[in-house]
Design a protein around this motif. Sequence first.
Motif, PDB file in Angstrom:
ATOM      1  N   ASP A  63      -5.532  -1.487   4.024  1.00  9.81           N
ATOM      2  CA  ASP A  63      -5.681  -0.619   5.243  1.00  9.81           C
ATOM      3  C   ASP A  63      -3.904   0.026   5.567  1.00  9.81           C
ATOM      4  O   ASP A  63      -4.017   1.107   5.612  1.00  9.81           O
ATOM      5  N   HIS A  64      -2.972  -1.151   5.822  1.00  6.53           N
ATOM      6  CA  HIS A  64      -2.021  -1.094   6.356  1.00  6.53           C
ATOM      7  C   HIS A  64      -0.998  -2.442   6.522  1.00  6.53           C
ATOM      8  O   HIS A  64      -1.832  -3.223   6.510  1.00  6.53           O
ATOM      9  N   ASN A  69       0.196   3.577   7.562  1.00  7.54           N
ATOM     10  CA  ASN A  69      -1.559   3.205   8.097  1.00  7.54           C
ATOM     11  C   ASN A  69      -1.745   3.867   6.411  1.00  7.54           C
ATOM     12  O   ASN A  69      -1.998   5.337   6.628  1.00  7.54           O
ATOM     13  N   ARG A  71      -4.680   4.196   5.123  1.00  7.63           N
ATOM     14  CA  ARG A  71      -5.781   4.555   4.915  1.00  7.63           C
ATOM     15  C   ARG A  71      -5.432   6.284   5.382  1.00  7.63           C
ATOM     16  O   ARG A  71      -6.484   7.006   4.971  1.00  7.63           O
ATOM     17  N   GLU A  72      -4.851   6.594   6.779  1.00  2.00           N
ATOM     18  CA  GLU A  72      -4.763   7.417   7.181  1.00  2.00           C
ATOM     19  C   GLU A  72      -3.864   8.199   6.302  1.00  2.00           C
ATOM     20  O   GLU A  72      -4.236   9.685   5.568  1.00  2.00           O
ATOM     21  N   GLU A  75      -6.750   9.306   3.716  1.00  2.00           N
ATOM     22  CA  GLU A  75      -7.589  10.637   4.256  1.00  2.00           C
ATOM     23  C   GLU A  75      -6.255  11.916   4.043  1.00  2.00           C
ATOM     24  O   GLU A  75      -7.592  12.683   3.804  1.00  2.00           O
ATOM     25  N   TYR A  90     -10.287  -1.713   0.150  1.00  2.00           N
ATOM     26  CA  TYR A  90      -9.046  -1.930   0.937  1.00  2.00           C
ATOM     27  C   TYR A  90      -8.607  -3.452   0.307  1.00  2.00           C
ATOM     28  O   TYR A  90      -9.501  -4.232   0.797  1.00  2.00           O
TER      29      TYR A  90
END
Length: 98
Positions: A63-64, A69, A71-72, A75, A90
């Motif tokens: 995730d991070h 990060n 995930r960001e 996305e 994740y």
Amino acid sequence: MGSGCNLAIEWACGQTNCAEWIYLQLGCARAGLVQVNVNPAYRAHELRYVLKKSGMKALILRDHDSRSNYREILEEAVRDQDLALKHAIYLDHESCNG
């Protein structure tokens, strides 16, 4: 996964001694999946390129961490894109924390 799924593993654990990384490599080999390594330093536009070119259907990542990060980044990479990617899995386990 036996339906020809390309499984991409983002090596975001940052260290080769992360148990999950070894399990994922062995699992991919045993299942006969294509493993695509993705550099955890990629920014969104670079990840988008790899996602498009590889046709991967699943991505396993953290995730991070203290640097990024993920995930960001993912996305942003998939936003408004028509990609084969269907699953983001994740890994958030302390054994991967550097």
